[in-house]
Write a protein that holds these residues in place. Structure first.
Motif, PDB file in Angstrom:
ATOM      1  N   GLU A  60       0.879  -1.286   0.079  1.00 32.83           N
ATOM      2  CA  GLU A  60       0.063  -0.021   0.104  1.00 32.83           C
ATOM      3  C   GLU A  60       1.017   1.262   0.035  1.00 32.83           C
ATOM      4  O   GLU A  60       0.553   2.307   0.479  1.00 32.83           O
ATOM      5  N   LEU A  61       1.987   1.217  -0.781  1.00 31.54           N
ATOM      6  CA  LEU A  61       2.960   2.328  -1.017  1.00 31.54           C
ATOM      7  C   LEU A  61       2.386   3.146  -2.239  1.00 31.54           C
ATOM      8  O   LEU A  61       1.754   2.485  -2.982  1.00 31.54           O
ATOM      9  N   ASP A  62       2.724   4.397  -2.294  1.00 29.15           N
ATOM     10  CA  ASP A  62       2.279   5.372  -3.399  1.00 29.15           C
ATOM     11  C   ASP A  62       3.384   5.144  -4.655  1.00 29.15           C
ATOM     12  O   ASP A  62       4.587   5.460  -4.158  1.00 29.15           O
ATOM     13  N   ALA A  63       2.963   4.556  -5.855  1.00 27.67           N
ATOM     14  CA  ALA A  63       3.819   4.509  -6.775  1.00 27.67           C
ATOM     15  C   ALA A  63       4.564   5.818  -7.088  1.00 27.67           C
ATOM     16  O   ALA A  63       3.981   6.970  -6.987  1.00 27.67           O
ATOM     17  N   GLY A  64       5.799   5.452  -7.629  1.00 32.01           N
ATOM     18  CA  GLY A  64       6.658   6.653  -8.343  1.00 32.01           C
ATOM     19  C   GLY A  64       7.106   7.603  -7.114  1.00 32.01           C
ATOM     20  O   GLY A  64       7.673   8.416  -7.187  1.00 32.01           O
ATOM     21  N   GLU A  65       7.055   6.945  -5.677  1.00 36.57           N
ATOM     22  CA  GLU A  65       7.648   7.711  -4.666  1.00 36.57           C
ATOM     23  C   GLU A  65       8.837   7.017  -3.818  1.00 36.57           C
ATOM     24  O   GLU A  65       9.031   5.680  -4.151  1.00 36.57           O
ATOM     25  N   SER A  66       9.734   7.832  -3.518  1.00 32.66           N
ATOM     26  CA  SER A  66      10.844   7.154  -2.817  1.00 32.66           C
ATOM     27  C   SER A  66      10.357   7.035  -1.082  1.00 32.66           C
ATOM     28  O   SER A  66      10.051   8.126  -0.655  1.00 32.66           O
ATOM     29  N   TYR A  67      10.686   5.896  -0.732  1.00 28.42           N
ATOM     30  CA  TYR A  67      10.472   5.624   0.781  1.00 28.42           C
ATOM     31  C   TYR A  67      11.818   5.238   1.547  1.00 28.42           C
ATOM     32  O   TYR A  67      12.730   4.613   0.876  1.00 28.42           O
ATOM     33  N   CYS A  68      11.924   5.568   2.653  1.00 30.23           N
ATOM     34  CA  CYS A  68      13.030   5.403   3.643  1.00 30.23           C
ATOM     35  C   CYS A  68      12.670   4.371   4.696  1.00 30.23           C
ATOM     36  O   CYS A  68      11.628   4.624   5.420  1.00 30.23           O
ATOM     37  N   PHE A  69      13.538   3.360   4.795  1.00 31.75           N
ATOM     38  CA  PHE A  69      13.086   2.208   5.974  1.00 31.75           C
ATOM     39  C   PHE A  69      14.273   2.335   7.024  1.00 31.75           C
ATOM     40  O   PHE A  69      15.434   2.262   6.599  1.00 31.75           O
ATOM     41  N   MET A  70      13.725   1.607   7.992  1.00 35.81           N
ATOM     42  CA  MET A  70      14.752   1.263   9.191  1.00 35.81           C
ATOM     43  C   MET A  70      14.015   0.163   9.816  1.00 35.81           C
ATOM     44  O   MET A  70      12.919  -0.018   9.685  1.00 35.81           O
ATOM     45  N   VAL A  71      15.131  -1.001  10.240  1.00 35.18           N
ATOM     46  CA  VAL A  71      14.539  -2.089  11.099  1.00 35.18           C
ATOM     47  C   VAL A  71      15.101  -2.246  12.465  1.00 35.18           C
ATOM     48  O   VAL A  71      16.405  -2.037  12.745  1.00 35.18           O
TER      49      VAL A  71
END
Length: 287
Positions: A200-211
């Motif tokens: 359910e992410l927005d297409a064409g966008e950059s996302y940053c992740f941490m775990v």
């Protein structure tokens, strides 16, 4: 009067000498005894005043007798690695740091040597978990897969170095925190596995992740491991939407060039057709 002064001086000297001798014979007690544990590698540390004394460490599992660690006998250092002795991991252990004179022939007047006891410690529930490494792979325009590498521990069994997954098994989960690049709004998801899906992410966008590792069965203070480094990824929204600015500029230039060529060809064709139309009447008149 002179005799009194001599006696006073003698008394002061004797007192000073007694204090010095007492300080020399004073056995320093271990202070600030603490458990330091990361990924199930567990070290007992303490502090003490500099002296010629050594330290020996005994350990005990709840209800059992004290056992001296062969690797932690008559230490000059102020730490002891007890990793290999704390088995089973999900038990409560205590440690005893005993101060001893460096000279084995030292006579302490029959008095017991100082002991300092640690607080209880359960490796399974209290060992800290280090930051994990992971990768992010875009599956489609609204979904990515997060592949997490389980940190290795210092524990070996049957020739295999165990990971935290080998020890914690189903108790181990992972918390994934993510947000759009440049946005302060974060979302969290929890995965039972080392391969997690974020959708359910927005297409064409950059996302940053941490775990971070997450063990909900633990006390709150040690439930979560250290956060990983941030990793950003682009969610592909289709062939054109995923193109860079330079590629877009090239496409626009090509389209404009093609349009100009079409216009030029159309103008030339119109002129040629017009010239043909004008030439037909002139030929008829001449005949």
């Amino acid at each position: 009067m002179a005799s009194v002064k001599i006696l006073l001086h003698l008394g002061i000297c004797l007192s000073a000498w007694s204090i010095i001798v007492a300080d020399e014979n004073l056995v320093p007690k271990a202070d600030n005894v603490k458990w330091v544990s990361l990924d199930f590698k567990t070290i007992l540390t303490w502090t003490a005043k500099p002296s010629g004394h050594t330290y020996s460490v005994l350990y005990s599992m709840e209800g059992d007798d004290w056992t001296e660690s062969p690797d932690c006998s008559r230490l000059l250092d102020f730490q002891c690695d007890l990793t290999s002795h704390l088995e089973p991991l999900d038990r409560i252990f205590s440690a005893d740091v005993q101060t001893e004179p460096a000279d084995s022939d030292y006579n302490h007047g029959g008095e017991d040597l100082p002991h300092t006891y640690s607080s209880p410690f359960n490796p399974y529930k209290e060992s800290n978990i280090s930051a994990v490494e992971f990768t992010v792979e875009a599956v489609d325009e609204r979904k990515v897969i997060v592949n997490i590498t389980d940190p290795l521990t210092s524990i070996h069994r049957r020739g295999k170095q165990l990971s935290i997954r080998d020890i914690l098994k189903n108790d181990l989960k992972y918390k994934i925190s993510y947000s759009k690049s440049g946005s302060t709004g974060k979302k969290d998801v929890t995965s039972d596995n080392s391969i997690a899906e974020v959708s359910e992410l927005d297409a064409g966008e950059s996302y940053c992740f941490m775990v971070a590792a997450f063990i909900p069965s633990r006390p709150k203070a040690t439930q979560q491991g250290a956060w990983s480094k941030q990793l950003c990824a682009f969610v592909n929204g289709g062939t054109l939407k995923g193109l860079s600015h330079g590629v877009w500029t090239g496409i626009v230039f090509i389209l404009i060039t093609v349009l100009i060529i079409i216009l030029i060809v159309a103008v030339l064709c119109c002129r040629r057709q017009r010239n043909k139309s004008l030439q037909i009447p002139q030929s008829s008149v001449a005949i």
